[in-house]
Design a protein around this motif. Sequence first.
Motif, mmCIF file in Angstrom:
data_model
loop_
_atom_site.group_PDB
_atom_site.id
_atom_site.type_symbol
_atom_site.label_atom_id
_atom_site.label_comp_id
_atom_site.label_asym_id
_atom_site.label_seq_id
_atom_site.Cartn_x
_atom_site.Cartn_y
_atom_site.Cartn_z
ATOM 1 N N ILE A 61 -5.380 -14.959 -5.216
ATOM 2 C CA ILE A 61 -5.056 -16.336 -4.852
ATOM 3 C C ILE A 61 -3.555 -16.521 -5.033
ATOM 4 N N GLN A 64 0.541 -21.520 -3.419
ATOM 5 C CA GLN A 64 0.917 -22.225 -2.190
ATOM 6 C C GLN A 64 2.321 -22.810 -2.266
ATOM 7 N N LEU A 101 -7.400 -22.900 7.078
ATOM 8 C CA LEU A 101 -7.991 -22.180 5.948
ATOM 9 C C LEU A 101 -9.504 -22.336 5.952
ATOM 10 N N GLU A 102 -9.944 -23.537 6.286
ATOM 11 C CA GLU A 102 -11.383 -23.785 6.322
ATOM 12 C C GLU A 102 -11.739 -24.618 7.533
ATOM 13 N N GLN A 150 -8.593 -26.990 -7.543
ATOM 14 C CA GLN A 150 -8.683 -26.030 -6.442
ATOM 15 C C GLN A 150 -9.343 -24.783 -6.992
ATOM 16 N N THR A 152 -12.651 -21.610 -6.647
ATOM 17 C CA THR A 152 -13.659 -20.918 -5.842
ATOM 18 C C THR A 152 -14.860 -20.558 -6.722
ATOM 19 N N GLN B 21 -4.052 -10.738 -0.774
ATOM 20 C CA GLN B 21 -4.789 -11.992 -0.589
ATOM 21 C C GLN B 21 -5.988 -11.785 0.331
ATOM 22 N N ILE B 61 -15.033 -13.525 -4.708
ATOM 23 C CA ILE B 61 -15.652 -14.599 -3.937
ATOM 24 C C ILE B 61 -17.143 -14.284 -3.819
ATOM 25 N N GLU B 102 -13.342 -28.494 -5.332
ATOM 26 C CA GLU B 102 -11.993 -28.958 -5.036
ATOM 27 C C GLU B 102 -11.931 -30.465 -5.163
ATOM 28 N N GLN B 150 -14.105 -19.999 6.149
ATOM 29 C CA GLN B 150 -13.919 -20.258 4.722
ATOM 30 C C GLN B 150 -12.975 -19.185 4.211
ATOM 31 N N SER B 151 -11.727 -19.540 4.005
ATOM 32 C CA SER B 151 -10.734 -18.526 3.663
ATOM 33 C C SER B 151 -9.762 -19.033 2.613
ATOM 34 N N THR B 152 -9.154 -18.098 1.886
ATOM 35 C CA THR B 152 -8.106 -18.461 0.935
ATOM 36 C C THR B 152 -6.781 -17.820 1.351
#
Lengths: 157, 157
Positions: A61, A64, A101-102, A150, A152, B21, B61, B102, B150-152
Amino acid sequence: METLISKVLDPVDIQILDILQKTANISNAELGRRVNLSPPATHARIKRLETEGYINRQVAILNQEKLGFDLLCFIFINTDIHQAEQLEVLEQNLEAMTEVLECHCLTGEFDYLLKVANKDRRELEEFIRKLNKLGISRIQTSLVLREIKQSTVLPIL
Amino acid sequence: METLISKVLDPVDIQILDILQKTANISNAELGRRVNLSPPATHARIKRLETEGYINRQVAILNQEKLGFDLLCFIFINTDIHQAEQLEVLEQNLEAMTEVLECHCLTGEFDYLLKVANKDRRELEEFIRKLNKLGISRIQTSLVLREIKQSTVLPIL
DNA sequence: GCTGAAAGTATAAATTC
DNA sequence: GAATTTATACTTTCAGC
């Protein structure tokens, strides 16, 4: 009431999954110590959890902020497409956009919810322009002002 | 126009971050091969990227479906709290709830957007009941019908 | 940043419980 | 049937260059 999980995963499996979903860069030996198992036994379990599909993948991760993605936003969209094949194309296009991202198909007022990462206002504008070419009838954008959480990590314990 | 990133990260750093990543469980040797660097040099870069905060953490994940989290939803909430201290408490409570994956503070109609994982309708109902005790004035829930993406992975390339 | 050696890990096989 | 111990290959990691 028991869930399906307990039929295939024992408490040690759950423990392993929970440790790994929080920190994956841990040695087998250390993981084994925490669940009271020898390194080979621990390793065999991880492999089993992977091949049986409980673990999808391991990822880093990234930060950002430090990487300049200052403009995280959620975009709600409606489409005027109703044909299944064309919807498929729309979804493939959304999936292929690296800023997305989603993407979730939702109940309620909007058809899709996108989570989008951009570096600045200019990039976001460009992204929305691209979106508008895909058969979108309505767009509503909400900027993320602050990240409160944030994660997972699924609540498997 | 160049971003701030290029002043501290060279193309090889970016390459390493991008590989990690996407898949973090890769050996140093293999990673080095891909970026044309010796294992020690690769390792030193990863360590630097970690200590400088570009890599937050490494996680596994898990497969939501296989673990029984059938009910993913987005919950939009407004609060009637205006005092800073009480807001702080609200946010800490939201953060502490393990069902909340989140929580974002947003511009627009709603104050917060939550992404929430539950196993079934009963759990979701219980979660919403908990929410209502925290000073929430309005709740709107959207169920996720289908995951399209669904991604990071941040688009750093 | 590279090479080569030492320490530490992961993984396979053989053994025990 | 599953875990442990033993043994080996591989990786990380530290020198010196």
